[in-house]
Design a protein around this motif. Structure first.
Motif, PDB file in Angstrom:
ATOM      1  N   ILE A 127      34.505 129.558  62.595  1.00  0.00           N
ATOM      2  CA  ILE A 127      35.778 129.107  62.405  1.00  0.00           C
ATOM      3  C   ILE A 127      36.403 128.779  63.654  1.00  0.00           C
ATOM      4  O   ILE A 127      37.014 129.982  64.555  1.00  0.00           O
ATOM      5  CB  ILE A 127      36.745 129.664  61.406  1.00  0.00           C
ATOM      6  CG1 ILE A 127      36.124 129.920  59.979  1.00  0.00           C
ATOM      7  CG2 ILE A 127      38.185 129.014  61.271  1.00  0.00           C
ATOM      8  CD1 ILE A 127      36.750 130.809  59.042  1.00  0.00           C
ATOM      9  N   GLN A 128      36.754 127.708  64.241  1.00  0.00           N
ATOM     10  CA  GLN A 128      37.261 127.514  65.387  1.00  0.00           C
ATOM     11  C   GLN A 128      38.752 126.842  65.200  1.00  0.00           C
ATOM     12  O   GLN A 128      38.794 125.708  64.551  1.00  0.00           O
ATOM     13  CB  GLN A 128      36.336 126.700  66.437  1.00  0.00           C
ATOM     14  CG  GLN A 128      35.146 127.130  67.030  1.00  0.00           C
ATOM     15  CD  GLN A 128      34.441 126.362  67.767  1.00  0.00           C
ATOM     16  OE1 GLN A 128      34.829 126.186  68.890  1.00  0.00           O
ATOM     17  NE2 GLN A 128      33.254 125.785  67.396  1.00  0.00           N
ATOM     18  N   LEU A 129      39.618 127.782  65.534  1.00  0.00           N
ATOM     19  CA  LEU A 129      41.046 127.166  64.906  1.00  0.00           C
ATOM     20  C   LEU A 129      41.678 126.744  66.138  1.00  0.00           C
ATOM     21  O   LEU A 129      42.002 127.507  67.089  1.00  0.00           O
ATOM     22  CB  LEU A 129      41.902 128.332  64.425  1.00  0.00           C
ATOM     23  CG  LEU A 129      43.491 128.225  64.236  1.00  0.00           C
ATOM     24  CD1 LEU A 129      43.773 127.280  62.977  1.00  0.00           C
ATOM     25  CD2 LEU A 129      44.252 129.563  64.143  1.00  0.00           C
ATOM     26  N   LEU A 172      40.841 120.341  69.849  1.00  0.00           N
ATOM     27  CA  LEU A 172      39.915 119.894  69.425  1.00  0.00           C
ATOM     28  C   LEU A 172      39.730 118.364  69.154  1.00  0.00           C
ATOM     29  O   LEU A 172      38.779 117.662  68.526  1.00  0.00           O
ATOM     30  CB  LEU A 172      39.433 120.606  67.939  1.00  0.00           C
ATOM     31  CG  LEU A 172      38.999 121.946  68.444  1.00  0.00           C
ATOM     32  CD1 LEU A 172      38.581 122.655  66.915  1.00  0.00           C
ATOM     33  CD2 LEU A 172      37.699 121.986  68.944  1.00  0.00           C
ATOM     34  N   GLY A 173      40.833 117.555  69.522  1.00  0.00           N
ATOM     35  CA  GLY A 173      41.056 116.145  69.498  1.00  0.00           C
ATOM     36  C   GLY A 173      41.268 115.804  68.106  1.00  0.00           C
ATOM     37  O   GLY A 173      41.044 114.345  67.803  1.00  0.00           O
ATOM     38  N   ALA A 176      46.510 114.001  65.296  1.00  0.00           N
ATOM     39  CA  ALA A 176      46.857 113.300  64.298  1.00  0.00           C
ATOM     40  C   ALA A 176      46.801 113.883  62.958  1.00  0.00           C
ATOM     41  O   ALA A 176      47.656 113.581  62.210  1.00  0.00           O
ATOM     42  CB  ALA A 176      46.360 111.990  64.306  1.00  0.00           C
ATOM     43  N   ASN A 177      46.038 115.039  62.731  1.00  0.00           N
ATOM     44  CA  ASN A 177      45.977 115.484  61.339  1.00  0.00           C
ATOM     45  C   ASN A 177      45.968 117.059  61.592  1.00  0.00           C
ATOM     46  O   ASN A 177      45.098 117.916  60.693  1.00  0.00           O
ATOM     47  CB  ASN A 177      44.268 115.171  60.813  1.00  0.00           C
ATOM     48  CG  ASN A 177      44.317 113.497  60.520  1.00  0.00           C
ATOM     49  OD1 ASN A 177      45.148 113.102  60.120  1.00  0.00           O
ATOM     50  ND2 ASN A 177      43.145 112.979  60.896  1.00  0.00           N
ATOM     51  N   ALA A 178      46.669 117.228  62.382  1.00  0.00           N
ATOM     52  CA  ALA A 178      47.096 118.704  62.514  1.00  0.00           C
ATOM     53  C   ALA A 178      47.787 119.411  61.305  1.00  0.00           C
ATOM     54  O   ALA A 178      48.453 118.510  60.497  1.00  0.00           O
ATOM     55  CB  ALA A 178      47.964 119.107  63.953  1.00  0.00           C
ATOM     56  N   PRO A 179      47.613 120.563  60.896  1.00  0.00           N
ATOM     57  CA  PRO A 179      46.767 121.520  61.681  1.00  0.00           C
ATOM     58  C   PRO A 179      45.239 121.434  61.052  1.00  0.00           C
ATOM     59  O   PRO A 179      45.057 120.915  60.218  1.00  0.00           O
ATOM     60  CB  PRO A 179      47.282 122.997  61.449  1.00  0.00           C
ATOM     61  CG  PRO A 179      47.819 122.837  60.238  1.00  0.00           C
ATOM     62  CD  PRO A 179      48.282 121.326  60.068  1.00  0.00           C
ATOM     63  N   MET A 180      44.116 121.890  62.101  1.00  0.00           N
ATOM     64  CA  MET A 180      42.988 122.000  61.777  1.00  0.00           C
ATOM     65  C   MET A 180      42.074 122.854  62.259  1.00  0.00           C
ATOM     66  O   MET A 180      42.614 123.550  63.083  1.00  0.00           O
ATOM     67  CB  MET A 180      42.465 120.466  62.111  1.00  0.00           C
ATOM     68  CG  MET A 180      42.499 120.168  63.784  1.00  0.00           C
ATOM     69  SD  MET A 180      41.094 121.014  64.646  1.00  0.00           S
ATOM     70  CE  MET A 180      39.811 120.136  64.011  1.00  0.00           C
ATOM     71  N   TYR A 187      35.041 119.124  60.525  1.00  0.00           N
ATOM     72  CA  TYR A 187      36.366 119.151  60.757  1.00  0.00           C
ATOM     73  C   TYR A 187      36.825 119.350  59.340  1.00  0.00           C
ATOM     74  O   TYR A 187      36.627 118.512  58.530  1.00  0.00           O
ATOM     75  CB  TYR A 187      36.827 118.117  61.559  1.00  0.00           C
ATOM     76  CG  TYR A 187      36.662 118.265  63.067  1.00  0.00           C
ATOM     77  CD1 TYR A 187      35.760 118.901  63.685  1.00  0.00           C
ATOM     78  CD2 TYR A 187      37.794 117.395  63.914  1.00  0.00           C
ATOM     79  CE1 TYR A 187      35.843 119.121  65.220  1.00  0.00           C
ATOM     80  CE2 TYR A 187      37.615 117.498  65.221  1.00  0.00           C
ATOM     81  CZ  TYR A 187      36.480 118.428  65.923  1.00  0.00           C
ATOM     82  OH  TYR A 187      36.557 118.405  67.313  1.00  0.00           O
ATOM     83  N   TYR A 188      37.872 120.095  59.220  1.00  0.00           N
ATOM     84  CA  TYR A 188      38.835 119.990  58.045  1.00  0.00           C
ATOM     85  C   TYR A 188      40.144 119.902  58.751  1.00  0.00           C
ATOM     86  O   TYR A 188      40.769 120.915  59.462  1.00  0.00           O
ATOM     87  CB  TYR A 188      38.560 121.559  57.433  1.00  0.00           C
ATOM     88  CG  TYR A 188      37.089 121.598  56.899  1.00  0.00           C
ATOM     89  CD1 TYR A 188      37.055 121.069  55.468  1.00  0.00           C
ATOM     90  CD2 TYR A 188      36.191 121.995  57.598  1.00  0.00           C
ATOM     91  CE1 TYR A 188      35.482 121.320  54.872  1.00  0.00           C
ATOM     92  CE2 TYR A 188      34.905 122.208  57.230  1.00  0.00           C
ATOM     93  CZ  TYR A 188      34.448 121.891  55.848  1.00  0.00           C
ATOM     94  OH  TYR A 188      33.334 121.868  55.348  1.00  0.00           O
ATOM     95  N   GLU A 189      40.811 119.093  58.163  1.00  0.00           N
ATOM     96  CA  GLU A 189      42.009 118.686  58.859  1.00  0.00           C
ATOM     97  C   GLU A 189      43.364 118.660  57.749  1.00  0.00           C
ATOM     98  O   GLU A 189      43.151 118.804  56.467  1.00  0.00           O
ATOM     99  CB  GLU A 189      42.058 117.123  59.315  1.00  0.00           C
ATOM    100  CG  GLU A 189      40.838 117.077  60.509  1.00  0.00           C
ATOM    101  CD  GLU A 189      40.530 115.810  61.097  1.00  0.00           C
ATOM    102  OE1 GLU A 189      41.247 114.695  60.243  1.00  0.00           O
ATOM    103  OE2 GLU A 189      39.778 115.685  61.996  1.00  0.00           O
ATOM    104  N   CYS A 190      44.522 118.451  58.221  1.00  0.00           N
ATOM    105  CA  CYS A 190      45.599 118.375  57.472  1.00  0.00           C
ATOM    106  C   CYS A 190      45.923 119.888  56.530  1.00  0.00           C
ATOM    107  O   CYS A 190      46.109 119.558  55.274  1.00  0.00           O
ATOM    108  CB  CYS A 190      45.717 117.401  56.592  1.00  0.00           C
ATOM    109  SG  CYS A 190      45.938 115.662  57.763  1.00  0.00           S
ATOM    110  N   LEU A 191      45.582 120.951  57.109  1.00  0.00           N
ATOM    111  CA  LEU A 191      45.410 122.040  56.269  1.00  0.00           C
ATOM    112  C   LEU A 191      46.680 122.658  55.800  1.00  0.00           C
ATOM    113  O   LEU A 191      47.529 122.417  56.538  1.00  0.00           O
ATOM    114  CB  LEU A 191      44.613 122.994  56.933  1.00  0.00           C
ATOM    115  CG  LEU A 191      42.895 122.879  57.204  1.00  0.00           C
ATOM    116  CD1 LEU A 191      42.519 123.824  58.306  1.00  0.00           C
ATOM    117  CD2 LEU A 191      42.359 122.806  56.092  1.00  0.00           C
TER     118      LEU A 191
END
Length: 209
Positions: A127-129, A172-173, A176-180, A187-191
């Motif tokens: 997991i890279q946060l 991690l680029g 727009a969909n932070a946090p991820m 990638y798992y976004e909009c967490l």
């Protein structure tokens, strides 16, 4: 030609030079730039590509002229890392060096420069946060605390069962969909804390989405 400010600084005695205010920085996980032997990671540790992966090795090398084999260092390191469970022992780097006919130090330079290469063991689910400003503003600290509480580890640690490793990283680029997070290759976004727990539980069950 030195600027006037730099000239003035050089002429002033050290006691008269303006002090640089100390700044607090976030503690980010990072790999060491040097190697430390461990029982499963020495130059004597055995590593070789599987027969299936040797087919991939030849395919990678076929993309480059015979005198430019070293151009294949990065994809070969990636192949070795995937074969070895997500990390690169010294023996794997030495094998790549032998294949591309380069000094081992040349391969070490590449592996220690790019953060995509892990030179120490990581968990099955790495997991890279992202903790950079956009993600931090959008709640990455809540996500980190959720992961730490659920898994019982802190940043830079691996669970005792070897299943998860958590590492806070720079951008991690996917601002727009932070946090991820990046979980292995995905990638798992909009967490949210809720969706983060659901993701972790799915991984524990061996069924990551």
């Amino acid at each position: 030609m030195l600027s006037a400010a730099r000239l003035l600084t050089r002429r002033l005695p050290s006691a008269a030079r303006p002090a640089v205010a100390s700044q607090q920085t976030r503690s980010m996980g990072s790999a060491q730039s040097f190697h430390i032997n461990t029982p499963d990671n020495t130059s004597e540790t055995y590593f070789d590509f599987t027969e299936e992966n040797y087919i991939r090795v030849h395919k990678i090398l076929s993309k480059y002229p015979a005198n430019y084999k070293q151009s294949g260092i990065i994809p070969l390191l990636d192949l070795a890392q995937r074969q070895h469970g997500g990390w690169l022992p010294v023996a794997a780097m030495d094998k790549v060096a032998a294949i591309v006919e380069a000094a081992p130090s040349r391969v070490y330079e590449v592996a220690s420069f790019y953060t995509m290469f892990n030179r120490t063991k990581v968990g099955k689910y790495f997991i890279q946060l992202c903790g950079t400003t956009p993600c931090m503003i959008c709640g990455s600290e809540d996500i980190k605390q959720t992961i730490e509480k659920n898994l019982g580890i802190k940043n830079g640690e691996t669970t005792k069962d070897g299943l998860f490793t958590l590492l806070e990283v720079e951008c991690l680029g996917a601002c727009a969909n932070a946090p991820m997070i990046q979980l292995n290759d995905d990638y798992y976004e909009c967490l949210t804390p809720k969706t983060t727990i659901e993701l972790l539980e799915a991984c524990k069950a061996g069924n990551p989405p």
